[in-house]
Design an enzyme around this catalytic site. Structure first.
Site, PDB file in Angstrom:
ATOM      1  CB  CYS A  40      -0.905  -0.013   1.227  1.00 53.85           C
ATOM      2  SG  CYS A  40      -2.060   1.365   1.290  1.00 53.85           S
ATOM      3  CB  SER A  42      -0.158   4.083   3.961  1.00 51.18           C
ATOM      4  OG  SER A  42      -1.413   4.591   3.566  1.00 51.18           O
ATOM      5  CG  HIS A  45       2.314   8.439   2.140  1.00 49.41           C
ATOM      6  ND1 HIS A  45       2.555   9.503   1.303  1.00 49.41           N
ATOM      7  CD2 HIS A  45       1.096   7.959   1.777  1.00 49.41           C
ATOM      8  CE1 HIS A  45       1.538   9.660   0.473  1.00 49.41           C
ATOM      9  NE2 HIS A  45       0.640   8.734   0.737  1.00 49.41           N
ATOM     10  CG  HIS A  61      -1.008  -0.515   6.298  1.00 47.70           C
ATOM     11  ND1 HIS A  61      -0.014  -0.062   5.454  1.00 47.70           N
ATOM     12  CD2 HIS A  61      -2.184  -0.094   5.750  1.00 47.70           C
ATOM     13  CE1 HIS A  61      -0.560   0.601   4.457  1.00 47.70           C
ATOM     14  NE2 HIS A  61      -1.874   0.589   4.605  1.00 47.70           N
ATOM     15  CB  CYS A 168      -5.538  -1.293   3.675  1.00 49.79           C
ATOM     16  SG  CYS A 168      -5.135   0.452   3.423  1.00 49.79           S
TER      17      CYS A 168
END
Length: 379
Positions: A40, A42, A45, A61, A168
């Protein structure tokens, strides 16, 4: 026990594959052997510094796997259960859970620290240093100890390497369209950014009955994927999308806009707000550096035209309700998952997976594990 994991030690560094010590599960916790982990944005990031966690941290995650042990007091799960992990834990009794907003559960406050609900850690190095797990999960590890409040039991015959996406990306995107944007039959919806989240906003809007679903992305492969999974139109730029929406709605504007770009900036928000009609809603699901102010809008525009700008976390849904619902939609063939996965990787290829993500090659990449079960544990 020991586990191999992909660890971030600081901003700007690649994931490092290392061996860590993993504690036994304590009260309310379970030991999970991950079968698959989604790549993902994220986690990217974290690496780039758009979001800064507590380092060092085990990445990942979005995960699915098999429970191998349970700690004291765990009754909802047992060894052998197949689960999809929720990147947000749900306690069920805090102010937010008790008022139907479990995606804002207080237990999620430490997901960027990575400790378990009791405030301690289960990952450690040989020197005894603590390592957090991204979103209290650390799915870029062969095994992890997680809270039972982060695990949703699913049928054992489901392909975990596919339904892993429901931890997610799928509910976040789908819920952004269905819950946050409250898409209605006949709506015109614009989705900005067709990655792992945006593609599922397209699916959600289409399933909710939108008449027009306009996907906006500069990459041809992303636009093509969107049109295969529910978009009625696709555009390379926000300017093209605005012009198209004006034609489709006879100058009225889009009913809702959903922002799922990799990094949210002022332009995309402005574009979205200018594209929606009077009384329309712009949903911001994408992320950006939380320490920076990155939205500038005319308050008069919001007041005079009663436009709404709102954020959405986990698609503004309930993980323990929405994840099973996504499973049912997948089983019925209404929700596509297999088609979202562009490529699979091993744990050692995690950095290559993120390079492919950043370069726009993948809709979704997935790490697939072949870790053998613990001795005496269910296969």
């Amino acid at each position: 026990m020991k586990t191999r994991a992909a660890v971030l030690r600081d901003t700007g560094q690649p994931f490092e594959i290392t061996e860590l010590e993993l504690d036994e599960p304590k009260a309310g916790e379970v030991l999970i052997r991950y079968v698959a982990a989604g790549l993902c944005h994220s986690d990217e990031h974290l690496r780039h510094g758009d979001i800064v966690p507590q380092f060092p941290i085990v990445g990942g995650h979005e995960g699915a796997g098999i429970i191998e042990k349970v700690g004291p007091g765990v009754t909802r799960l047992q060894p052998g259960d197949h689960v999809v992990c929720s990147f947000l834990p749900v306690c069920g009794h805090c102010r937010w859970c008790s008022t139907g907003k479990s995606n804002l559960c207080d237990m999620g406050a430490s997901i960027l620290v990575g400790n378990l609900p009791d405030g301690t850690f289960r990952f450690h190095d040989a020197d005894g240093n603590d390592y957090g797990g991204m979103c209290m999960l650390g799915t870029f590890s062969e095994r992890a100890v997680i809270s039972e409040n982060s695990a949703v039991k699913v049928d054992p015959d489901l392909p975990l390497d596919k339904v892993v996406l429901i931890g997610c990306g799928v509910p976040t995107g789908w819920g952004s369209a269905v819950h946050a944007a409250a898409t209605e039959a006949g709506d015109t919806i614009v989705v900005y950014g067709i990655g792992g989240i945006g593609i599922n906003s397209v699916q959600g809007a289409a399933l909710a009955g939108a008449r027009n679903v306009v996907a906006v992305d500069p990459l041809p492969n992303k636009r093509e994927a969107a049109e295969q999974l529910g978009a009625t139109h696709s555009c390379e730029t926000a300017e093209e999308a605005h012009e198209l929406v004006q034609e489709l709605t006879r100058g009225v504007g889009a009913d809702k806009a959903i922002i799922t770009v990799g990094v949210v900036d002022a332009k995309v928000v402005t574009d979205a707000v200018n594209t929606i009609r009077k009384g329309g809603t712009a949903v911001i699901t994408g992320l950006a550096d939380p320490t920076k102010t990155n939205i500038e809008l005319s308050s008069s525009l919001l007041t005079l035209f009663e436009k709404t700008v709102k954020g959405s976390l986990f698609g503004s849904g309930d993980p323990f309700h929405d994840i099973p619902k996504m499973i049912e939609l997948y089983q019925s063939g209404d929700l596509k998952l297999d088609e979202l996965i562009t490529k699979t990787y091993t744990l050692d290829e995690v950095n290559q997976g993120y390079e492919d993500l950043v370069n726009g090659k993948n809709i979704r990449g997935v790490i697939v594990y072949d870790t053998p079960p613990l001795e005496g544990a269910p296969a």
